[in-house]
Design an enzyme around this catalytic site. Structure first.
Site, mmCIF file in Angstrom:
data_model
loop_
_atom_site.group_PDB
_atom_site.id
_atom_site.type_symbol
_atom_site.label_atom_id
_atom_site.label_comp_id
_atom_site.label_asym_id
_atom_site.label_seq_id
_atom_site.Cartn_x
_atom_site.Cartn_y
_atom_site.Cartn_z
ATOM 1 N N ASN A 9 0.812 -1.598 0.045
ATOM 2 C CA ASN A 9 0.144 -0.168 0.173
ATOM 3 C C ASN A 9 0.840 0.761 -0.342
ATOM 4 O OD1 ASN A 9 -1.970 2.392 0.698
ATOM 5 N ND2 ASN A 9 -2.142 1.319 2.862
ATOM 6 N N LYS A 11 0.221 4.094 0.160
ATOM 7 C CA LYS A 11 -0.597 5.167 0.772
ATOM 8 C C LYS A 11 -0.587 6.781 -0.248
ATOM 9 C CE LYS A 11 -0.211 3.273 4.709
ATOM 10 N NZ LYS A 11 -0.479 2.933 5.702
ATOM 11 N N HIS A 98 -9.403 0.249 5.173
ATOM 12 C CA HIS A 98 -8.496 1.248 5.492
ATOM 13 C C HIS A 98 -8.682 1.787 6.742
ATOM 14 C CE1 HIS A 98 -4.132 2.398 6.403
ATOM 15 N NE2 HIS A 98 -3.520 1.595 5.956
ATOM 16 N N GLU A 100 -7.107 4.345 8.734
ATOM 17 C CA GLU A 100 -6.858 5.804 7.625
ATOM 18 C C GLU A 100 -8.121 6.367 6.763
ATOM 19 O OE1 GLU A 100 -3.012 5.362 5.689
ATOM 20 O OE2 GLU A 100 -2.282 4.787 7.224
ATOM 21 N N GLU A 170 -5.424 -4.632 10.401
ATOM 22 C CA GLU A 170 -4.126 -4.034 11.057
ATOM 23 C C GLU A 170 -4.710 -3.005 12.556
ATOM 24 O OE1 GLU A 170 -2.257 -2.938 7.270
ATOM 25 O OE2 GLU A 170 -4.279 -1.609 7.253
ATOM 26 N N GLY A 176 2.627 2.433 10.411
ATOM 27 C CA GLY A 176 3.349 3.569 10.287
ATOM 28 C C GLY A 176 4.179 4.290 11.767
ATOM 29 N N SER A 216 3.945 -2.131 10.141
ATOM 30 C CA SER A 216 5.270 -2.156 10.726
ATOM 31 C C SER A 216 5.506 -3.526 10.245
ATOM 32 C CB SER A 216 5.306 -1.595 11.808
ATOM 33 O OG SER A 216 5.065 -0.401 12.288
HETATM 34 P P1 13P Z 1 3.432 0.403 7.301
HETATM 35 O O1 13P Z 1 3.710 -1.034 7.338
HETATM 36 O O2 13P Z 1 4.259 1.497 7.290
HETATM 37 O O3 13P Z 1 2.878 0.521 8.608
HETATM 38 O O4 13P Z 1 1.339 0.617 7.131
HETATM 39 C C1 13P Z 1 0.653 -0.536 7.198
HETATM 40 C C2 13P Z 1 -0.419 0.197 6.905
HETATM 41 O O5 13P Z 1 -1.564 1.067 6.696
HETATM 42 C C3 13P Z 1 -0.691 -0.797 5.694
HETATM 43 O O6 13P Z 1 -2.231 -0.737 4.794
#
Ligand code: 13P
Length: 253
Positions: A9, A11, A98, A100, A170, A176, A216
């Site tokens: 992803n 983002k 997601h 976010e 997640e 992150g 992560s």
């Molecule tokens: P990170 O791997 O940067 O923690 O992000 C995970 C994520 O949100 C994947 O959709």
């Protein structure tokens, strides 16, 4: 046997040249390093989809996905992108729900039901995300919280439609932050989610559902996470922006 999947992803990262460079590196390594039995999905921002698809071409087991789609089929919805458009540009997967999007764009379980419907209607495989915030984990109610996300968005599906869904767990506190869930924490939740899915769709359907871990995940912890019985791969954020790291995660099964 359920599919092993690693999905990147991106983002809201990378300009055109950076996206092309990253994709070329991944495609070349993917071919050179003889990856077998792992489905890999690249999920760039909308504007990258077409040029990324051109680089992926028909590489076996390497697919294009989107990070979102509209809950509407078509029409006067300025700024939105429909599932049918994504499919016509070569996408096979779409990340939905997601954290976010849930947090910053107020996507509710109900809205996500409509997005899942659109994805399925136009032949996209939803990678349906779920996961709890830190305060829910600390209160000890995380399993109930995450199960409810699945119940509200997915339990209205027919068995036939449900068979097309991929789940990504997640935990928000691990996204992150560099603070990954331990492999035991991931396994515990994945097992609970599989049991929950079995209670609605039957054991066989649940056993065929790929449940990915995200948060992560990196080349240093992927092997441990993927060794767990109910962890079928990963949804990768930051580490998917570095070709070598992403490939090493793909090779961690
Ligand atoms: P990170 O791997 O940067 O923690 O992000 C995970 C994520 O949100 C994947 O959709």
């Amino acid at each position: 046997m359920r599919k092993k999947i690693v999905a990147g992803n991106w983002k809201m990262n990378l300009n055109y040249e950076e996206g092309q460079k990253l994709t070329s590196e991944i495609v070349n390594m993917y071919k050179d390093e003889n990856i077998k039995d792992v489905t890999v999905v690249l999920n760039p921002p909308f504007v990258h989809l077409f040029p990324v698809k051109k680089l992926i071409g028909n590489t076996p087991n390497l697919f294009l996905g989107s990070q979102n789609c509209s809950e509407k089929a078509a029409g006067a919805y300025t700024g939105e992108t429909s599932a049918s458009m994504l499919k016509s540009f070569g996408a096979e997967y779409v990340i939905l729900g997601h954290s976010e999007r849930r947090e910053y764009f107020k996507e509710s379980n109900e809205l996500l039901t409509a997005k899942v419907r659109q994805a399925l209607d136009y032949g996209l495989t939803p990678i349906f995300c779920c996961g709890e915030p830190l305060e829910i984990r600390e209160a000890g109610t995380h399993e109930a919280y995450v199960k409810n996300q699945l119940t509200e968005s997915l339990f209205g599906l027919s068995a036939e439609d449900f068979a097309k869904i991929v789940i990504a767990y997640e935990p928000i506190w691990a996204i992150g932050t560099g603070k990954t869930a331990s492999s035991d924490q991931a396994q515990e939740m994945h097992k609970a989610l599989r049991e929950h899915l079995a209670s609605k769709f039957g054991q066989e359907a649940a056993d065929h559902t790929s449940i990915l871990y995200g948060g992560s995940c990196n080349p240093g912890n992927a092997k441990d996470l993927f060794s767990k019985a109910d962890v079928d791969g990963g949804l990768i954020g930051g580490a998917s922006l570095k070709s070598r790291d992403f490939m090493d995660i793909i090779k961690s099964f």
